[in-house]
Each structure stands twice: as C-alpha cells, then as structure tokens.
Scaffold this motif. Structure first.
Motif, PDB file in Angstrom:
ATOM      1  N   CYS A  45       0.872  -1.114  -0.105  1.00  0.00           N
ATOM      2  CA  CYS A  45       0.165  -0.064   0.058  1.00  0.00           C
ATOM      3  C   CYS A  45       0.799   1.109   0.054  1.00  0.00           C
ATOM      4  CB  CYS A  45      -0.822  -0.140   1.225  1.00  0.00           C
ATOM      5  SG  CYS A  45      -1.779   1.511   1.434  1.00  0.00           S
ATOM      6  N   MET A  71       0.764  -3.152   5.594  1.00  0.00           N
ATOM      7  CA  MET A  71       0.086  -3.537   4.457  1.00  0.00           C
ATOM      8  C   MET A  71       0.758  -3.922   3.150  1.00  0.00           C
ATOM      9  SD  MET A  71      -3.466  -1.329   3.658  1.00  0.00           S
ATOM     10  CE  MET A  71      -4.513  -1.716   2.301  1.00  0.00           C
ATOM     11  N   HIS A 113       0.231   0.821   8.331  1.00  0.00           N
ATOM     12  CA  HIS A 113       0.325   0.771   6.974  1.00  0.00           C
ATOM     13  C   HIS A 113       1.639   0.104   6.577  1.00  0.00           C
ATOM     14  CE1 HIS A 113       1.395   2.986   3.198  1.00  0.00           C
ATOM     15  NE2 HIS A 113       2.395   3.326   3.823  1.00  0.00           N
ATOM     16  N   ASN A 127      -0.086   4.281   0.136  1.00  0.00           N
ATOM     17  CA  ASN A 127      -0.875   5.601   0.716  1.00  0.00           C
ATOM     18  C   ASN A 127      -0.769   5.370   2.268  1.00  0.00           C
ATOM     19  OD1 ASN A 127      -2.034   7.985  -0.656  1.00  0.00           O
ATOM     20  ND2 ASN A 127      -3.446   7.796   1.208  1.00  0.00           N
ATOM     21  N   PHE A 128      -0.195   6.377   2.925  1.00  0.00           N
ATOM     22  CA  PHE A 128      -0.187   5.993   4.482  1.00  0.00           C
ATOM     23  C   PHE A 128      -1.577   5.908   5.001  1.00  0.00           C
ATOM     24  CE2 PHE A 128       1.362   5.711   8.578  1.00  0.00           C
ATOM     25  CZ  PHE A 128       2.807   5.513   8.511  1.00  0.00           C
ATOM     26  N   CYS A 129      -2.020   4.872   5.625  1.00  0.00           N
ATOM     27  CA  CYS A 129      -3.320   4.794   5.955  1.00  0.00           C
ATOM     28  C   CYS A 129      -3.697   4.340   7.333  1.00  0.00           C
ATOM     29  CB  CYS A 129      -4.173   3.640   5.058  1.00  0.00           C
ATOM     30  SG  CYS A 129      -3.052   2.101   5.253  1.00  0.00           S
TER      31      CYS A 129
END
Ligand code: CUK
Ligand code: CUA
Length: 623
Positions: free
Chosen positions: A602, A613, A610, A604-606
């Motif tokens: 992933c 991920m 993250h 996009n820092f979520c």
C-alpha cells in the motif's frame, strides 16, 4: 514592499519606466510604519484559522503540466492537484484501466482554460471542463469526486487553445483551433495553405448523466489562428465570440508575418443557427464529423474587424458587450451585441473573407479604450458593479475601468507580467466583486531562488474598495486561467457509495477471490486497514500467484467507508501503481511478462500498521 520593475524590453521598457513610477500607481502607504500596518491588515485578510475553511475554491490551470491545481481563497493555500491530461503517480491516474484508457497513450497535455459548468449563467458547481492544446483533447472533471471522468480527442483540429468556455446552460463549449491544419491532419504542402488548410472549430456537448463528452458538429473556418473565445449571456446567450490572428495566413516566421495587417477579426456566431443547419442536414461528413463549410452554408457566422492580433475577448456579465484586447495594440475595444445584431439584420457589411461577411466596424464598435501608458492588454474580468479589470502584460499591472464610459478607475502593479486574472464567480452573470487573482507569468525576485527557472505567481487582490494586493504565492506552471467559485456551491462526497451493480466490486471480505479463465486472471480483492485480501479462502490471502505471460486484472475495492482513508496498491518493479479511495473500486490491467518475486504494498499512509499492508506478487516462469 517590492519595487515596481517593468519587465518589457527595449523601447517599451524605457517608455514605461520613464512615465510610470511605483508611487503613481500604488495605493500603498510610503512610510515603513504605515507599510507595516498595511502588511499586518493584509495578513489578517488572508488568515484562515485552523478548523475554518476558505470562502472560495480557486481552480487553476496547470498549463503544460496537464493538471489542475486547487487552492483556497483567501488563504491561497494549495489543497490538491487534479491530474487531467498527464499521468500522475501520486494518485495512480493513468495507471488504472479506466484512466489509462482515457489518456489514450498520451503522457502529457497543455491545459489552458478551465471552465465551470453553468445553469442560467451561474456556476452550478457540478463539473469543470478544460482543453489540451498539446494533443487536441477536451476533458470533463466531476466536482463531487474531483476526478477526471471523460476525455475526448478532437479530430480535424490542432490545439483547441481558446476553450473551454461554456454557454449559459452548458449546452455547448466551443473549441476553435489555435493552429490551422488540413482536414484530417493529412499531409499538404504549406504552399497550398490558403486552399487546403482550415481552422476548425468544434462544438462539444456533455451528457451529465453518462459523464460523456461528444462532438455535435464542427465548422471549417478559414486557415487562421483562433484565440480566446467567450459565450454570450442573457440577451446574447445564443451567440459566441472568438478572436483571430494570423489572418495574413502566413506560414512561417509568424512573429513578424502574422502581425502585418492592422486588423484581424472577431468571429461572431449564432450557435442555435448552426445547430439548426446541422439538424436540417446542411453539413458535409468529414472524417466522421458533421462539418459546416461557411462558404457553402451561409448565415450564422460573421466577422468583425478588431485591432491587430487580439488575444482575449470577454463578454460583460450583463451580456450586452464584448471586449477584445489587442496584445499588440494598446487598446481595449468594446463592441455592442445589440449593434452587431442590428448590423447582421441590415446586412451592414464592409466586405467578406472566405465567404464570411464582415460587419462594418463603425456600426458595431462602441468605444476604444486606451488607459494612459497601459501596455499589452490581454484578458478582462468583472466585478459586481460591471466594472472591468484588464491585465496589462507589458506594463505589469491590473487596470480597472468602466466599460460603459471608458474611464480608468484604478490601477495596481503586479509582480510581474500577468496573463489572465480571475475574479470570484468571474464568468457568471453575477460576479462577486470581492477578490481578483492575478495570474502572473514571471516571479523574478519574489521567492527563494531554486535555480534559473522561477515559479509563476498568483497575487490575491482585494477589489472591494481601492485595489489592494494582499498576498503573493508561487504556483506551478502554468497559470493560464482559473475559475473561482463560492465554496458552498460545491458538494464533494467523502466516500464513494456502494455500487452493487459493479461486477468488479467486493464489499464482503469472504467474497474476495481469484478467478482464472484460460490465461486471464481476475483478482477481486479488498483493501482495508491494514491488509489486502485477494483470496479469502487461500492459505495466504494477501498473495497473488500467476504464470508468466498471464493477463492479469486486479480489481480492488477500498472497504474502509471512512473519511480520508485512501489505500494505494503498487507492485514493486512492475511500474504499476493505483489508488482506491474510500468505497471506490479500481482496476489495474497488465501482462505478467516478468517472472520472479515481487512484493506488493500500500503506497498511501493509511494507519499505524500501513507499513505492514503488503503481500507478494509471484510470477512462475514459463517452462
Ligand atoms: S492564454 Cu492569454 S495568458 Cu492560453 Cu488564455 Cu495564457
Ligand atoms: Cu493502506 Cu497504507
């Protein structure tokens, strides 16, 4: 406080420097003390405290970046970049299958003039349109999601610079070409320029429900260059105007040859009449387009002589006048629609060019306005009292004047060389009259140096009283034009609603699956905080394994229906990256031509996890 430095060259600079000083033009106090207090009150005007929002959106053209930039006014904070004509790895635009197909293989665009959709001549906050001069395209951006929804390639034309400007109810936008080319862009010798080349204008419609652009018809105008256009308003709403240059039809060294004639033309046309012609079958099929040839289909199109090589033309908010500015002539010329309609009715012509009648200049012209020492007038905006604000490229200032009397009312220097300016609600029948933003081509000494190339600048000008420049911010290339709309007119969504009809969407974790059909592999996956689920039943649900040469579709749905929880998806070393916004389903389509082991993750820092991920994309080599 900046010194006012004229940037023009040669004679003009000397002339301007000798005759206009900063003090003459500026309303700024001269003592340091007063200047400080003015600076402080200016700072207060642009200060939007944390937690509060700006009053306006400013949507700025990104020129040859192919993008749009979104700012808040009055803070002038940049909020977002919207990719339109160029791929953008930050959002995966141009990587996922929908946007990749939409870009059609082009990797750049030259976006000049954004235009907001209108209802009854007022911005309705639904869509924004723009054109690409570089690769002859037009695009529509949905302002609920702030994403580009459709792009159309415009054939028979080469660089629809002058657009997009929409009619009062967004019936059409008109895309006249900047460069004349033979129909179909076939090869023709430039010696045949007059007979074989054309300056085609396209009438483009937009279906708001299907989010589809469409070319309704085209007009084969003479082989000239077409510059800015604008649509009529109120009593002139069925009409539109555009400026021309190179009516000399020169084919080389345009700098000199296209500036020979004292006059070029404004093209005035009635789009209802043109639509009627098309409906009655009065057109020729050219490369699949309905083409009107004005020399064969008479009526609906007229020429009006105008001071040489005009650049901008702008219709006043009341729809009564149109104002052309000659970049080479120091004057703004005000024309009357009413007088033009009368001249059309009375066949008050002074001749014709390429079969198009020329209206008598004297019969249509209202006044020529020439503010003292104001040089290089380009584009005009308006306030709530109908007053005009014209950018002066060469004398680096904005001049406020009254179109009804020609009187100069105010002037303010800007740093430096403004192209367009944009007023709050500026292209509507009712501009706000509070803010004007100058879109300047040169920054020179305004900011910390980052090498020989400087940013362009935007300057926020308070026009509620005497013009006052309250802020200057750098901006990426290139601020050609912008739109400024009241923030409360925009109804953005926070999450994509569930689309149960989308066969690629997966909302339940247990539905995540990988389906193989021959050498096609379809992954119906989920992105959520903080993992991927590609195959709910697999030993390792976050792993995709395929064979070398397989054609892979990764359909990914972000099931975090939560504000601002966007996930990214990238496969290391596969040059693939896309994002899925909350609730959104997106697809990557590619051939797994490289065998090996490729981490996927992933982008996009979520969440706090993250970094966890991720998974693997395994490609088994061909035997
Ligand atoms: S153009 Cu006149 S300054 Cu493309 Cu509107 Cu840039
Ligand atoms: Cu999902 Cu980071």
């Amino acid at each position: 406080m900046k010194k006012w430095i004229p940037i023009a060259s040669g004679l003009v600079a000397g002339f301007v420097a000798a005759t206009i000083s900063f003090a003459d033009l500026s309303s700024s106090p001269k003592t340091t003390e007063a200047a400080n207090s003015s600076t402080k009150s200016n700072a207060e005007k642009v200060y939007v405290p944390f937690g509060q929002k700006d009053d306006y959106y400013l949507i700025d053209s990104g020129g040859h970046s192919g993008q749009l930039f979104v700012y808040g006014v009055p803070s002038m904070r940049e909020i977002r970049t919207i990719p339109v004509f160029s791929p953008d790895s930050a959002t995966g635009y141009g990587f996922d299958s929908r946007t990749k197909k939409m870009l059609g293989g082009y990797t750049w665009g030259d976006l000049h003039h954004p235009a907001l959709s209108e209802t009854n001549g007022d911005y309705d906050g639904k869509f924004l349109f723009a054109t690409d001069v570089g690769n002859s395209r037009a695009a529509a951006v949905d302002l609920k999601t702030w994403t580009t929804r459709d792009i159309i390639k415009v054939p028979n034309t080469a660089g629809p610079h002058c657009a997009a400007f929409v009619t009062e109810n967004t019936e059409y936008m008109f895309l006249p070409t900047r460069f004349a080319v033979p129909l179909g862009q076939k090869y023709e010798s430039l010696d045949e320029y007059h007979s074989k080349y054309r300056g085609v204008m396209s009438a483009v419609t937009f279906d708001q429900n299907k989010e589809k652009l469409n070319i309704a018809y085209q007009v084969a105008l003479p082989p000239w260059s077409y510059d800015l256009s604008d649509a009529g308003k109120k009593s002139s709403k069925d009409w539109a105007v555009l400026t021309t240059y190179n009516t000399e039809e020169s084919t080389t060294t345009m700098e000199i040859n296209a500036s020979q004639a004292d006059r070029d033309y404004i093209v005035l046309f009635n789009w209802k009449e043109l639509a009627k012609m098309v409906k009655e079958g009065k057109y020729t099929d050219v490369n699949g387009q309905k083409m009107i040839f004005p020399e064969k289909q008479k009526g609906g199109i007229y020429l009006i002589p105008v001071a040489k090589s005009p650049h901008g033309v702008d219709v006043t908010p009341d729809g009564k006048y149109f104002i052309a500015s000659g970049k080479l002539a120091p004057a703004m010329t005000v024309f009357s629609f009413e007088k033009a309609f009368k001249a059309v009715e009375n066949k008050d012509f002074s001749g014709e060019r390429n079969g198009i009648p020329i209206l008598n200049y004297k019969s249509v012209m209202e006044r020529e306005v020439n503010p003292e020492n104001a040089l290089g007038p380009l584009h005009t905006q308006f306030d709530n009292k109908g007053m005009a604000y014209t950018t002066m490229f060469i004398s680096s200032e904005i001049v406020k004047w009254n179109p009804k009397t020609g009187e100069t009312l105010d002037r303010v220097p800007v740093q430096y060389s403004p192209g367009h300016s944009v007023a709050a609600e500026g292209d509507t029948v009712a501009p706000d009259g509070k803010w004007l933003v100058a879109l300047n081509k040169l920054a020179k000494d305004n900011f910390l140096s980052v090498g020989p190339s400087h940013p362009e600048t935007m300057q926020l000008i308070d026009i509620s009283g005497k013009m006052n420049v309250v802020d200057t911010v750098p901006v990426n290339p290139e601020p050609h034009y912008a739109q400024m709309i009241k923030a409360d007119k925009i109804k953005s969504i926070n999450v994509y609603p569930k689309d149960t009809k989308n066969p690629d969407a997966v909302y339940k974790k247990s539905d995540a699956r990988i389906v193989r059909k021959g050498n096609e592999v379809h992954v119906y996956g989920i992105a959520m905080r903080s993992r991927f689920i590609f195959d709910a039943k697999a030993k390792r649900p976050d792993v995709i394994e395929v064979n070398q040469g397989d054609h892979v579709f990764i359909h990914l749905t972000d099931i975090d229906f939560d504000e601002d929880i966007t996930h990214g998806f990238a496969i290391n070393d596969y040059n693939l990256n896309m994002e899925v916004q909350p609730g959104e389903t997106n697809t990557l389509e590619f051939t797994a031509d490289k065998a090996g082991t490729f981490p996927l993750y992933c982008t996009n820092f979520c969440s706090a996890l993250h970094q966890e991920m991720n998974g693997y994309f395994l490609v088994k080599p061909k035997k």
